[in-house]
Design a protein around this motif. Structure first.
Motif, PDB file in Angstrom:
ATOM      1  N   TYR A  34     -26.825 -68.417  22.257  1.00 13.22           N
ATOM      2  CA  TYR A  34     -26.449 -67.569  21.968  1.00 13.22           C
ATOM      3  C   TYR A  34     -26.930 -66.774  20.381  1.00 13.22           C
ATOM      4  CZ  TYR A  34     -23.030 -68.347  25.297  1.00 13.22           C
ATOM      5  OH  TYR A  34     -22.232 -68.473  26.766  1.00 13.22           O
ATOM      6  N   MET A  95     -30.430 -63.168  26.255  1.00 10.76           N
ATOM      7  CA  MET A  95     -29.189 -63.446  24.682  1.00 10.76           C
ATOM      8  C   MET A  95     -29.198 -63.776  23.702  1.00 10.76           C
ATOM      9  SD  MET A  95     -26.189 -64.579  27.980  1.00 10.76           S
ATOM     10  CE  MET A  95     -24.770 -63.222  28.448  1.00 10.76           C
ATOM     11  N   CYS A  96     -30.136 -65.024  23.526  1.00  8.22           N
ATOM     12  CA  CYS A  96     -29.856 -65.934  22.629  1.00  8.22           C
ATOM     13  C   CYS A  96     -30.981 -64.978  21.875  1.00  8.22           C
ATOM     14  CB  CYS A  96     -30.934 -66.758  22.740  1.00  8.22           C
ATOM     15  SG  CYS A  96     -30.778 -68.323  20.937  1.00  8.22           S
ATOM     16  N   TRP A 100     -24.343 -60.857  18.371  1.00  4.13           N
ATOM     17  CA  TRP A 100     -23.070 -60.533  18.838  1.00  4.13           C
ATOM     18  C   TRP A 100     -21.928 -60.372  17.818  1.00  4.13           C
ATOM     19  CZ3 TRP A 100     -23.137 -60.173  24.599  1.00  4.13           C
ATOM     20  CH2 TRP A 100     -24.344 -61.036  24.452  1.00  4.13           C
TER      21      TRP A 100
END
Length: 232
Positions: A34, A95-96, A100
């Motif tokens: 992530y 996603m990385c 987030w």
């Protein structure tokens, strides 16, 4: 981050580096799904600080400089990571590097069915009409409403011209507007023939509800009605 560590050196920085800058830490593989960057370059620590401080890293480090623990920093970071893992069943390359922390702030209080979420993400990842797969996660977390996030493939100019010509011909024969929504209205535009430049291509059945991006599902609307129709 190294510069910040030097400026705000003290017990807080020492403890934070021990937690997030140990290249032998077994958790790095999970975090790396992530977060871009490496522990020894302080990039994991920088991300943790960014998340907990809502992007005000310097202010946060100044405020906590003399703290002898990093409980808040550790807890917030772990909460974000746990929320991601509980919300999505699978790990996707895009996603990385996403913010987030910001997504957590916006969406972590919403109830999600992780099975349903993962199904929707997989469908969008495999849909060749979606150009920005990195935004799939925000789109799904937001209830699949803001299709602009996905940069969905739009109708090409040839299709728009064909649909415009067909609608305009039919409208003139019927004595109504070539915008279908104007034509059924009661204002001065009920019989207005719009120029192509004054209209937008619209999915008759919304793309987000399964409508294809092809001529059979295309209609031209005046710009006002297209904006008002949104994702319906």
């Amino acid at each position: 981050q190294e510069t910040r560590n030097a400026i705000y050196s003290g017990p807080f920085v020492t403890a934070a580096r021990k937690e997030f800058s140990n290249k032998e830490d077994s958790r790095l593989q999970k975090w790396g799904c992530y977060i871009h960057g490496s522990a020894n370059r302080q990039e994991i620590l920088e991300t943790a600080l960014k998340w907990v401080s809502r992007n005000n890293i310097e202010e946060y480090m100044q405020e906590h400089r003399l703290d002898d623990n990093i409980n808040e920093l550790r807890m917030y970071f772990n909460d974000v990571i746990s929320w991601i893992e509980q919300t999505f069943d699978d790990v996707y390359p895009k996603m990385c590097g996403l913010d987030w922390g910001e997504l957590y702030e916006r969406f972590h209080n919403n109830p999600y069915d992780h099975v349903d979420v993962s199904r929707k993400v997989a469908e969008l990842y495999n849909d060749d009409r979606v150009k920005d797969t990195k935004n799939v996660f925000e789109y799904v977390l937001g209830g699949c409403k803001d299709t602009k996030l996905l940069n969905v493939r739009v109708f090409d100019d040839i299709t728009k011209r064909r649909v415009y010509d067909r609608q305009t011909k039919d409208a003139k024969e019927k004595g109504v507007s070539n915008c279908p929504l104007c034509a059924i209205g009661h204002d001065a535009n009920k019989e207005k023939i719009w120029k192509l430049s004054e209209m937008d291509a619209d999915h008759v059945k919304a793309w987000s509800k399964g409508g294809p991006t092809d001529e059979s599902n295309c209609q031209m609307l005046c710009k006002t009605h297209n904006r008002a129709k949104g994702n319906r």
